[in-house]
Design a protein around this motif. Structure first.
Motif, PDB file in Angstrom:
ATOM      1  N   THR A 432       0.830  -1.210   0.000  1.00 22.51           N
ATOM      2  CA  THR A 432       0.000   0.000   0.000  1.00 22.51           C
ATOM      3  C   THR A 432       0.861   1.255   0.000  1.00 22.51           C
ATOM      4  O   THR A 432       0.604   2.196  -0.765  1.00 22.51           O
ATOM      5  N   LEU A 433       1.886   1.272   0.842  1.00 19.09           N
ATOM      6  CA  LEU A 433       2.769   2.438   0.905  1.00 19.09           C
ATOM      7  C   LEU A 433       3.498   2.656  -0.416  1.00 19.09           C
ATOM      8  O   LEU A 433       3.714   3.790  -0.837  1.00 19.09           O
ATOM      9  N   TYR A 434       3.881   1.573  -1.073  1.00 17.50           N
ATOM     10  CA  TYR A 434       4.572   1.709  -2.352  1.00 17.50           C
ATOM     11  C   TYR A 434       3.654   2.329  -3.394  1.00 17.50           C
ATOM     12  O   TYR A 434       4.072   3.216  -4.157  1.00 17.50           O
ATOM     13  N   ARG A 435       2.382   1.881  -3.438  1.00 17.55           N
ATOM     14  CA  ARG A 435       1.440   2.448  -4.411  1.00 17.55           C
ATOM     15  C   ARG A 435       1.211   3.922  -4.124  1.00 17.55           C
ATOM     16  O   ARG A 435       1.161   4.745  -5.049  1.00 17.55           O
ATOM     17  N   ALA A 437       3.232   6.004  -2.670  1.00 16.79           N
ATOM     18  CA  ALA A 437       4.431   6.806  -2.902  1.00 16.79           C
ATOM     19  C   ALA A 437       4.760   6.971  -4.381  1.00 16.79           C
ATOM     20  O   ALA A 437       5.377   7.957  -4.772  1.00 16.79           O
ATOM     21  N   HIS A 438       4.345   6.024  -5.230  1.00 12.26           N
ATOM     22  CA  HIS A 438       4.778   6.040  -6.625  1.00 12.26           C
ATOM     23  C   HIS A 438       3.639   6.251  -7.622  1.00 12.26           C
ATOM     24  O   HIS A 438       3.866   6.158  -8.835  1.00 12.26           O
ATOM     25  N   SER A 439       2.422   6.540  -7.159  1.00 13.64           N
ATOM     26  CA  SER A 439       1.297   6.749  -8.062  1.00 13.64           C
ATOM     27  C   SER A 439       0.643   8.090  -7.783  1.00 13.64           C
ATOM     28  O   SER A 439       0.619   8.567  -6.640  1.00 13.64           O
ATOM     29  N   ASP A 440       0.112   8.683  -8.836  1.00 16.45           N
ATOM     30  CA  ASP A 440      -0.622   9.937  -8.711  1.00 16.45           C
ATOM     31  C   ASP A 440      -1.996   9.658  -8.115  1.00 16.45           C
ATOM     32  O   ASP A 440      -2.725   8.786  -8.606  1.00 16.45           O
ATOM     33  N   ARG A 448       5.705  11.817 -10.265  1.00 18.09           N
ATOM     34  CA  ARG A 448       7.028  12.412 -10.513  1.00 18.09           C
ATOM     35  C   ARG A 448       8.140  11.524  -9.946  1.00 18.09           C
ATOM     36  O   ARG A 448       9.192  11.356 -10.559  1.00 18.09           O
ATOM     37  N   ARG A 449       7.914  10.966  -8.739  1.00 19.92           N
ATOM     38  CA  ARG A 449       8.937  10.123  -8.138  1.00 19.92           C
ATOM     39  C   ARG A 449       9.220   8.905  -9.009  1.00 19.92           C
ATOM     40  O   ARG A 449      10.386   8.546  -9.230  1.00 19.92           O
ATOM     41  N   SER A 450       8.156   8.279  -9.542  1.00 22.74           N
ATOM     42  CA  SER A 450       8.351   7.133 -10.425  1.00 22.74           C
ATOM     43  C   SER A 450       9.091   7.539 -11.693  1.00 22.74           C
ATOM     44  O   SER A 450       9.956   6.812 -12.194  1.00 22.74           O
ATOM     45  N   PHE A 451       8.748   8.726 -12.222  1.00 26.71           N
ATOM     46  CA  PHE A 451       9.410   9.210 -13.438  1.00 26.71           C
ATOM     47  C   PHE A 451      10.899   9.389 -13.208  1.00 26.71           C
ATOM     48  O   PHE A 451      11.737   8.924 -13.996  1.00 26.71           O
ATOM     49  N   TYR A 452      11.268  10.049 -12.124  1.00 29.27           N
ATOM     50  CA  TYR A 452      12.682  10.280 -11.844  1.00 29.27           C
ATOM     51  C   TYR A 452      13.413   8.953 -11.623  1.00 29.27           C
ATOM     52  O   TYR A 452      14.542   8.772 -12.090  1.00 29.27           O
TER      53      TYR A 452
END
Length: 603
Positions: A432-435, A437-440, A448-452
């Motif tokens: 859940t935390l990963y989703r 943190a890495h999804s809009d 943006r974090r996933s893009f970088y």
């Protein structure tokens, strides 16, 4: 070449290799596996060779950055055990246990009465117990291996020498194993649980501090907030009062920084941050979460490092950043005290099994064989959660031992079950935390974090080519102003769904939302022409009307395009090139594609 010299050389190499793979216990403390090599020297070399090999191993470990205390105590253990073992030729376990017990008592009395007692001394006792228990376990393992391994079905043909096995020795070994394995499992599980409880304490205290800070700021009106930002003495005094109430009766420290990293305020007990920062730069940071981390020192003594360590929580609010620094020692010492009690319990069990094993040499009963079978089935019963059936005995001592094993087995079964449940909960929480943190949150696209992260990986992979399409919608602000922000959010969702559906027709295309109405397309391995064709098709898809509150709305997009490596070898360079190309297109009339100029091309 002398076989003892060759064997000693091989044991020395093995010990040095094992020294580089020390076994972690908790909080960064480790147990040196080089003790295995030292016990191999005692078991397979004559006394003089064992002493020389031990001296060489301990000297090399010391000059490699090891602690003098460990090297000296390890050498003393080896000399005494080797002398007793070569003199009596009894089980290595017996002499190892007696040596660890006697040296431990002498070491404790000397340090306690001559050097005095303090928290660091307590940690030294813990380290001694850890290494002593490992020494005993290695000795027991060597005894069992050298006695019983030659009788294994597949090894009997290749091993000609088989040491005769006395039935009393078998009973002695069984009693020791049955007594110590469940307790070692319980202790290991207790260490794991207690470690997590200690970390949870710091995390919960950090959460309480985070709530305190944000609650204080939320209670301020706009004027008070402005005064606070301007450094009003009154507002800062109220804020400091809240901080002092939180850190009262603790050794915690609070530092508040301005956005230029200058000190805004600190708690009263906080030392000059310049000295603290200089010291922390020389240590190591273990990052737990984005906000929480553990700092430890970098001296050769891991005990002292963790004793001087801190748990650090960082909280951002308005234009400030707060660092809550909590000494690990406040929770570390109670934890260590409890662990020492468990290790002493293990030593007590060792001692009890040692005495009882000597007595049991002449007790040959059927009930003892049943206890041996129970001990052998205990691990499988714990794993498969089977019922543990305790055999009955007319001998009260054996009956009590069987009942105790059953009780320990039941407790371990419950602990294993609870551990599996907690592991599953932790796995779901991490997903859940990963989703998050890495999804809009709005569109469900990678953020943006996933893009970088993905772009850094692409650059590190050194692909031959990939393209970045920086997409910005020309009339989006007008939609927000005309229909409201909720309609604007729905439009972003509709755009994302439409582009996502369009992208499914292509391979190597990845779609991200940076912020607002800014989106990014990443296309791998495509030529300039293919990227241009893709961009024109994307514009055609976006040119179709969208429905907002029953009305058809047309929007257009300005797309700036950059290529790796033509426009840069870094993420910032590629993103900046695409962004500049997009803004040049907007200045010229919007709605279309614009390729960034190659480096050095100013036309």
């Amino acid at each position: 070449m002398n076989k003892h010299f060759s064997l000693g050389l091989m044991i020395t190499v093995i010990s040095l290799l094992l020294h580089n793979f020390d076994m972690p216990v908790f909080f960064g403390l480790t147990v040196s596996l080089s003790l295995i090599g030292l016990m191999l020297a005692v078991r397979f070399l004559p006394f003089s060779y064992a002493v020389i090999v031990s001296a060489i191993i301990n000297a090399l470990i010391y000059f490699d950055g090891g602690m003098a205390r460990f090297s000296i105590l390890a050498f003393i253990h080896v000399v005494i055990i080797a002398w007793l073992y070569n003199r009596e030729k009894k089980e290595l376990f017996k002499w190892s246990f007696l040596t660890v017990l006697i040296v431990g008592i002498v070491y404790f009395l000397f340090t306690f009465f001559y050097l005095g007692y303090n928290d660091l001394r307590l940690l030294a006792y813990l380290s001694f117990l850890q290494h002593g228990i490992l020494l005993i376990l290695v000795a027991l393992t060597l005894d069992l291996t050298t006695v019983y391994l030659p009788y294994f079905p597949y090894l009997r043909k290749s091993i000609s020498y088989r040491k005769p096995i006395l039935f009393g020795q078998v009973i002695f070994n069984v009693i020791v194993v049955v007594a110590i394995i469940p307790l070692m499992l319980v202790t290991s599980l207790k260490i794991y649980i207690k470690y997590n409880e200690t970390i949870d304490y710091f995390v919960e205290r950090s959460d309480d501090f985070d709530e305190l800070v944000h609650t204080y700021i939320d209670q301020l009106d706009e004027i008070e907030v402005q005064r606070f930002l301007l450094g009003s003495t009154i507002e800062r005094g109220y804020f400091n009062q809240s901080i002092e109430q939180f850190v009262a009766d603790t050794n915690d420290k609070v530092y508040v920084f301005n956005d230029d990293q200058s000190i805004f305020t600190t708690s009263e007990s906080a030392q000059d941050y310049r000295f603290l920062d200089q010291r922390m730069r020389q240590g190591n940071i273990i990052q737990l979460t984005a906000q929480d981390s553990i700092w430890i020192d970098s001296s050769p003594d891991p005990i002292r490092n963790w004793y001087n360590g801190h748990f650090i929580n960082k909280v951002s609010f308005i234009d400030k950043e707060i660092h809550l620094i909590m000494p690990l020692v406040d929770q570390f010492i109670p934890f260590i005290t409890e662990m020492i009690l468990y290790y002493l319990l293990i030593m007590i069990v060792f001692f009890a099994s040692f005495i009882f094993g000597l007595i049991a040499d002449w007790i040959l009963t059927k009930q003892l064989a049943q206890l041996n079978n129970l001990a052998s089935e205990l691990p499988l019963a714990m794993i498969k959660q089977k019922e543990i059936v305790v055999p009955k005995s007319r001998i009260i001592e054996f009956s009590q031992l069987a009942n105790n094993i059953g009780i320990v087995g039941d407790r371990l079964k419950r602990m294993f079950l609870e551990l599996d449940e907690k592991t599953e909960q932790l796995r779901k929480s991490e997903q859940t935390l990963y989703r998050v943190a890495h999804s809009d949150n709005l569109t469900g696209l990678p953020n943006r974090r996933s893009f970088y992260r993905d772009l850094e990986e692409l650059i590190e992979e050194r692909l031959n080519k990939f393209a970045i399409l920086f997409i910005d919608f020309d009339q989006f602000k007008l939609v927000n102003d005309t229909y409201g922000h909720s309609s604007g959010d729905q439009l972003l969702i509709d755009i994302s769904n439409r582009v996502r559906s369009f992208n499914q027709r292509y391979e190597g295309v990845y779609f991200y939302r940076l912020a607002g109405d800014e989106f990014i397309e990443v296309i791998r391995g495509a030529s300039d022409t293919e990227v241009e064709q893709f961009g024109q098709s994307l514009l055609s898809v976006l040119a179709k009307p969208f429905s907002i509150k029953g009305e058809q709305v047309y929007i257009s997009a300005s797309i700036g395009i950059s290529f790796y490596p033509a426009h840069g070898n870094t993420l910032d360079a590629l993103l900046n090139a695409a962004d500049q190309a997009m803004y040049e297109l907007k200045n010229k009339g919007k709605n279309g594609l614009n390729f960034a100029p190659k480096r050095g091309d100013h036309s």
